[in-house]
Scaffold this motif. Structure first.
Motif, PDB file in Angstrom:
ATOM      1  N   ASP A   1       0.840  -1.193   0.000  1.00  0.00           N
ATOM      2  CA  ASP A   1       0.000   0.000   0.000  1.00  0.00           C
ATOM      3  C   ASP A   1       0.882   1.253   0.000  1.00  0.00           C
ATOM      4  O   ASP A   1       0.613   2.215  -0.722  1.00  0.00           O
ATOM      5  CB  ASP A   1      -0.924  -0.015   1.232  1.00  0.00           C
ATOM      6  CG  ASP A   1      -2.111   0.926   1.105  1.00  0.00           C
ATOM      7  OD1 ASP A   1      -2.526   1.215  -0.041  1.00  0.00           O
ATOM      8  OD2 ASP A   1      -2.639   1.365   2.145  1.00  0.00           O
TER       9      ASP A   1
ATOM     10  N   ASP B   1      -0.086   6.754   3.521  1.00  0.00           N
ATOM     11  CA  ASP B   1      -0.220   5.531   4.307  1.00  0.00           C
ATOM     12  C   ASP B   1       0.425   5.614   5.701  1.00  0.00           C
ATOM     13  O   ASP B   1       0.781   4.603   6.280  1.00  0.00           O
ATOM     14  CB  ASP B   1       0.335   4.321   3.529  1.00  0.00           C
ATOM     15  CG  ASP B   1      -0.199   2.997   4.064  1.00  0.00           C
ATOM     16  OD1 ASP B   1      -1.396   2.938   4.403  1.00  0.00           O
ATOM     17  OD2 ASP B   1       0.584   2.027   4.164  1.00  0.00           O
TER      18      ASP B   1
ATOM     19  N   HIS C   1      -5.240   6.096   5.958  1.00  0.00           N
ATOM     20  CA  HIS C   1      -6.406   5.404   6.514  1.00  0.00           C
ATOM     21  C   HIS C   1      -6.148   4.816   7.906  1.00  0.00           C
ATOM     22  O   HIS C   1      -6.835   3.874   8.309  1.00  0.00           O
ATOM     23  CB  HIS C   1      -6.901   4.322   5.544  1.00  0.00           C
ATOM     24  CG  HIS C   1      -5.964   3.145   5.423  1.00  0.00           C
ATOM     25  ND1 HIS C   1      -6.398   1.846   5.567  1.00  0.00           N
ATOM     26  CD2 HIS C   1      -4.641   3.077   5.198  1.00  0.00           C
ATOM     27  CE1 HIS C   1      -5.366   1.018   5.400  1.00  0.00           C
ATOM     28  NE2 HIS C   1      -4.292   1.745   5.175  1.00  0.00           N
ATOM     29  N   HIS C   2      -5.150   5.349   8.627  1.00  0.00           N
ATOM     30  CA  HIS C   2      -4.915   4.896  10.009  1.00  0.00           C
ATOM     31  C   HIS C   2      -5.576   5.868  10.993  1.00  0.00           C
ATOM     32  O   HIS C   2      -5.803   7.023  10.670  1.00  0.00           O
ATOM     33  CB  HIS C   2      -3.415   4.807  10.285  1.00  0.00           C
ATOM     34  CG  HIS C   2      -2.707   3.804   9.418  1.00  0.00           C
ATOM     35  ND1 HIS C   2      -2.212   4.132   8.181  1.00  0.00           N
ATOM     36  CD2 HIS C   2      -2.467   2.498   9.592  1.00  0.00           C
ATOM     37  CE1 HIS C   2      -1.677   3.051   7.636  1.00  0.00           C
ATOM     38  NE2 HIS C   2      -1.819   2.034   8.466  1.00  0.00           N
TER      39      HIS C   2
ATOM     40  N   THR D   1      -4.914   3.012   1.743  1.00  0.00           N
ATOM     41  CA  THR D   1      -4.564   4.321   1.191  1.00  0.00           C
ATOM     42  C   THR D   1      -4.780   4.314  -0.319  1.00  0.00           C
ATOM     43  O   THR D   1      -5.169   5.312  -0.911  1.00  0.00           O
ATOM     44  CB  THR D   1      -3.109   4.666   1.551  1.00  0.00           C
ATOM     45  OG1 THR D   1      -3.018   4.765   2.979  1.00  0.00           O
ATOM     46  CG2 THR D   1      -2.679   5.986   0.943  1.00  0.00           C
TER      47      THR D   1
ATOM     48  N   ASP E   1      -3.767  -4.874   1.666  1.00  0.00           N
ATOM     49  CA  ASP E   1      -4.306  -4.295   2.900  1.00  0.00           C
ATOM     50  C   ASP E   1      -5.644  -4.921   3.313  1.00  0.00           C
ATOM     51  O   ASP E   1      -6.081  -4.742   4.447  1.00  0.00           O
ATOM     52  CB  ASP E   1      -4.474  -2.772   2.765  1.00  0.00           C
ATOM     53  CG  ASP E   1      -3.279  -2.020   3.334  1.00  0.00           C
ATOM     54  OD1 ASP E   1      -2.176  -2.581   3.317  1.00  0.00           O
ATOM     55  OD2 ASP E   1      -3.457  -0.873   3.799  1.00  0.00           O
TER      56      ASP E   1
HETATM   57 MN    MN Z   1      -2.305   0.854   4.245  1.00  0.00          MN
END
Ligand code: MN
Length: 344
Positions: free
Chosen positions: A31, A95, A121-122, A141, A173
């Motif tokens: 990713d 990411d 996306h965390h 991501t 992912d």
């Molecule tokens: Mn990721």
């Protein structure tokens, strides 16, 4: 999903920028690398001078990615990396959302004077970017970056090579489209990319198709000799010492996926993989269901990530780490029970 207001901000910051640096996290996965290379292709097509930077090298399993050999690696060429970070008008964080994830590259990144933009996306993003596309519920991501590129350049800006790079991030992912993070939108994005020439089979082949025999033997050894299952706590651990890894001629990427072997044992809801690395013990945490391994990793092993997939590290010996994990078994079991009852 990508918010239109965020795209307006991205466009504004990119308009006057000539030099762009794209960065992603330490121990970069598909990713991280796929989105970096895809975004670089897109920005170059609109005339920007773009360089991708990573703290350290990606796995060999990503060697097929077009442009991977041009990525500047901080651990091999810190002077050059620092120079690129300092010259950039715009810097992308892809990411990851905390400078700490850059490891040894963090200080150089913090002192960069350009404008930071983030796609990630965390959970729990730091506030260093001037604008961000962030959605902690999104699969990857790569899925978010599709929205960014399609929004800025139109869907047809995503050509087949770019699509294969984004697909690799989405596929890995999501554990090959298996995790709860997969949505109807995930599949719609892939359908759009297939309409534009995405060849998905070669991506699967390149990443999962074949593997070195040493890697296969290391996995077999880890399962037979180094896996401990604690059925009463619905938890399994696998650990590898430096000697174990040397015995099978360990290379970067060899232990990828090993944690899922432990999670795959019938009845297991929480799995931890720990390996001795040069300077510390690195850990991967996985869970199924509502129990959050992110909290476990964060509270006890200086880590973070997602509810069902997190990472951590420790400066203790591998023996100490394993002893501490065993000591946490009752806490994990209590957490599992609470999550099941909907209390967590
Ligand atoms: Mn990721």
């Amino acid at each position: 999903m990508v918010d239109a207001a965020d795209l307006v901000a991205f466009r504004k910051h990119l308009e006057g920028a000539n030099t762009v640096a794209i960065t992603s996290h330490r121990s970069p996965d598909a990713d991280a690398v796929g989105t970096s290379l895809a975004l670089a292709r897109f920005l170059r097509s609109s005339g920007k001078d773009v360089t991708c930077l990573l703290p350290d090298a990606p796995d060999e399993a990503l060697d097929w990615m077009e442009g991977v050999e041009d990525i500047v690696l901080f651990d091999r060429d810190p002077g050059k990396a620092q120079d690129i970070l300092h010259r950039a008008d715009v810097l992308f964080a892809l990411d990851y959302n905390g400078m700490g994830r850059l490891g040894p590259m963090a200080d150089a990144a913090r002192s960069a004077t350009g404008t930071w933009l983030m796609v990630d996306h965390h959970m729990g993003p730091e506030d260093f970017p001037a604008a961000q596309v962030h959605d902690a519920r999104c699969s990857s991501t790569a899925e978010l970056l599709w929205g960014v590129i399609a929004g800025l350049g139109g869907k047809d800006a995503v050509e087949p090579v770019m699509a294969s790079l984004l697909y690799a991030g989405m596929m890995t992912d999501t554990g090959s489209f298996r995790f709860a993070s997969v949505s109807a939108e995930t599949h719609r994005v892939i359908a759009e990319m297939m309409d534009r020439g995405l060849q998905h089979t070669p991506v699967h082949e390149a990443i999962f198709g074949e593997q070195p025999m040493d890697r296969m033997k290391l996995h077999a050894f880890a399962v037979v000799e180094r896996m401990e299952v604690h059925p009463e706590f619905q938890t399994a651990f696998i650990h590898l010492t430096a000697e174990d890894m040397a015995r099978f001629n360990y290379r970067a990427g060899y232990t990828e996926g090993l944690v899922n072997k432990a999670l795959g044992v019938a009845g297991v809801k929480v799995a931890v993989f720990a390996k001795q690395s040069t300077d510390r013990v690195k850990m991967s945490f996985r869970s199924v269901g509502k129990y959050s391994v992110r909290d476990l990793a964060e509270q006890h092993f200086d880590g973070g990530g997602h509810n069902n997939a997190a990472g951590g590290a420790s400066n203790e010996s591998i023996g100490m780490v394993m002893a501490r994990l065993r000591g946490l078994l009752p806490e994990i079991a209590a957490g599992l029970k609470a999550a099941e009852e909907g209390m967590s």
